[in-house]
Design a protein around this motif. Structure first.
Motif, PDB file in Angstrom:
ATOM      1  N   ASN A  72       2.866  15.512  65.077  1.00 43.50           N
ATOM      2  CA  ASN A  72       2.942  15.000  63.660  1.00 43.50           C
ATOM      3  C   ASN A  72       1.889  14.362  63.002  1.00 43.50           C
ATOM      4  O   ASN A  72       2.226  13.561  61.980  1.00 43.50           O
ATOM      5  CB  ASN A  72       4.370  14.736  63.557  1.00 43.50           C
ATOM      6  CG  ASN A  72       4.576  13.341  64.454  1.00 43.50           C
ATOM      7  OD1 ASN A  72       3.635  12.892  65.150  1.00 43.50           O
ATOM      8  ND2 ASN A  72       5.754  12.756  64.420  1.00 43.50           N
ATOM      9  N   GLY A  73       0.786  13.751  63.983  1.00 48.74           N
ATOM     10  CA  GLY A  73      -0.166  12.901  63.365  1.00 48.74           C
ATOM     11  C   GLY A  73       0.116  11.564  63.681  1.00 48.74           C
ATOM     12  O   GLY A  73      -0.868  10.627  63.188  1.00 48.74           O
ATOM     13  N   LYS A  74       1.232  11.186  64.132  1.00 45.05           N
ATOM     14  CA  LYS A  74       1.534   9.839  64.487  1.00 45.05           C
ATOM     15  C   LYS A  74       1.070   9.402  65.869  1.00 45.05           C
ATOM     16  O   LYS A  74       1.188  10.244  66.895  1.00 45.05           O
ATOM     17  CB  LYS A  74       3.112   9.545  64.381  1.00 45.05           C
ATOM     18  CG  LYS A  74       3.596   8.415  63.736  1.00 45.05           C
ATOM     19  CD  LYS A  74       5.007   8.583  63.600  1.00 45.05           C
ATOM     20  CE  LYS A  74       5.267   7.992  62.243  1.00 45.05           C
ATOM     21  NZ  LYS A  74       6.675   7.966  61.892  1.00 45.05           N
ATOM     22  N   GLY A  98       2.764   4.393  66.260  1.00 47.17           N
ATOM     23  CA  GLY A  98       3.444   4.520  65.036  1.00 47.17           C
ATOM     24  C   GLY A  98       2.761   4.895  63.683  1.00 47.17           C
ATOM     25  O   GLY A  98       2.884   5.185  62.783  1.00 47.17           O
ATOM     26  N   LYS A  99       1.242   4.410  63.766  1.00 48.71           N
ATOM     27  CA  LYS A  99       0.383   4.560  62.716  1.00 48.71           C
ATOM     28  C   LYS A  99       0.086   6.184  62.760  1.00 48.71           C
ATOM     29  O   LYS A  99       0.225   6.980  63.644  1.00 48.71           O
ATOM     30  CB  LYS A  99      -1.016   4.007  63.125  1.00 48.71           C
ATOM     31  CG  LYS A  99      -0.725   2.255  63.226  1.00 48.71           C
ATOM     32  CD  LYS A  99      -0.227   1.787  61.681  1.00 48.71           C
ATOM     33  CE  LYS A  99      -0.336   0.119  62.051  1.00 48.71           C
ATOM     34  NZ  LYS A  99       0.426  -0.439  61.141  1.00 48.71           N
ATOM     35  N   GLU A 100      -0.376   6.348  61.581  1.00 48.66           N
ATOM     36  CA  GLU A 100      -0.691   7.995  61.233  1.00 48.66           C
ATOM     37  C   GLU A 100      -2.228   7.742  60.738  1.00 48.66           C
ATOM     38  O   GLU A 100      -3.008   6.730  60.709  1.00 48.66           O
ATOM     39  CB  GLU A 100       0.023   8.431  60.075  1.00 48.66           C
ATOM     40  CG  GLU A 100       1.480   8.547  60.492  1.00 48.66           C
ATOM     41  CD  GLU A 100       2.425   9.159  59.431  1.00 48.66           C
ATOM     42  OE1 GLU A 100       1.965   9.604  58.380  1.00 48.66           O
ATOM     43  OE2 GLU A 100       3.614   9.338  59.684  1.00 48.66           O
ATOM     44  N   GLU A 106      -4.870  13.096  68.744  1.00 50.06           N
ATOM     45  CA  GLU A 106      -4.364  14.626  69.334  1.00 50.06           C
ATOM     46  C   GLU A 106      -3.284  14.379  70.484  1.00 50.06           C
ATOM     47  O   GLU A 106      -3.459  13.211  70.904  1.00 50.06           O
ATOM     48  CB  GLU A 106      -5.840  14.726  70.056  1.00 50.06           C
ATOM     49  CG  GLU A 106      -6.851  14.987  68.847  1.00 50.06           C
ATOM     50  CD  GLU A 106      -8.247  15.309  69.700  1.00 50.06           C
ATOM     51  OE1 GLU A 106      -8.503  16.380  70.253  1.00 50.06           O
ATOM     52  OE2 GLU A 106      -8.926  14.290  70.100  1.00 50.06           O
ATOM     53  N   TYR A 107      -2.673  15.379  70.793  1.00 42.02           N
ATOM     54  CA  TYR A 107      -1.822  15.189  71.718  1.00 42.02           C
ATOM     55  C   TYR A 107      -2.179  16.219  72.941  1.00 42.02           C
ATOM     56  O   TYR A 107      -1.865  17.418  72.717  1.00 42.02           O
ATOM     57  CB  TYR A 107      -0.296  15.735  71.205  1.00 42.02           C
ATOM     58  CG  TYR A 107       0.298  14.786  70.094  1.00 42.02           C
ATOM     59  CD1 TYR A 107      -0.213  13.535  69.844  1.00 42.02           C
ATOM     60  CD2 TYR A 107       1.629  15.265  69.761  1.00 42.02           C
ATOM     61  CE1 TYR A 107       0.328  12.872  68.894  1.00 42.02           C
ATOM     62  CE2 TYR A 107       2.108  14.186  69.009  1.00 42.02           C
ATOM     63  CZ  TYR A 107       1.575  13.135  68.502  1.00 42.02           C
ATOM     64  OH  TYR A 107       2.288  12.481  67.504  1.00 42.02           O
TER      65      TYR A 107
END
Length: 158
Positions: A83-85, A132-134, A156-157
């Motif tokens: 989710n970009g977090k 927690g940042k995006e 990236e995950y």
């Protein structure tokens, strides 16, 4: 005891080390102790004392790894939708606004951290500021030389 976060890769490395210690090192040390016993008087036998010391280190490490694995909360970030977090296990590319440098870090557990490989502990100041940042958000990290601002460029995950 509290659960300790660990990546799947870090847990696998510990499992591999545990297997090596139990199947390779432990039998080798037992054999070395048996050989040293055959040499006679154990009080003055340096080989025996060295082998017993190795055995102590080996058994201690086995217990330490088993404890870490039993208390580990293994997190496989590849199974989480991106989710970009910034989260534990994510790979984050940041831009240092003062030095104009880009760096990529992976946020990992304490035992996996290796700054030379850009693996940073989840408990490090940089990680705590980033979690927690995006993308495009600024994370401020307090360092001994003052505050440093990092802009999140990519998450990236993997």
């Amino acid at each position: 005891m509290n659960q300790i976060p660990m990546t799947e890769h870090g847990a696998q490395l510990l499992r591999d080390e545990l297997k090596r210690l139990k199947t390779v090192e432990r039998p080798r040390i037992v054999e070395a102790i048996a050989d040293a016993r055959e040499h006679g008087d154990l009080k003055e036998n340096a080989e025996y004392h060295a082998a017993r010391e190795q055995q102590g280190f080996c058994e201690g490490r086995i217990q330490e790894i088993e404890s870490k694995l039993s208390n580990a909360q293994i997190i496989d970030v590849t199974k989480v939708p991106n989710n970009g977090k910034v989260i534990f296990g994510s790979t984050v590319t940041v831009y240092n606004t003062k030095t104009d440098e880009e760096v990529t870090y992976k946020i990992v557990g304490d035992d996996e951290a290796d700054i030379k490989s850009n693996l940073i502990s989840v408990n490090s100041p940089i990680s705590r500021a980033l979690i927690g940042k995006e993308i495009d958000e600024i994370a401020t990290v307090t360092t001994p030389n003052g505050e440093v601002e990092y802009e999140v460029v990519a998450v990236e995950y993997k």
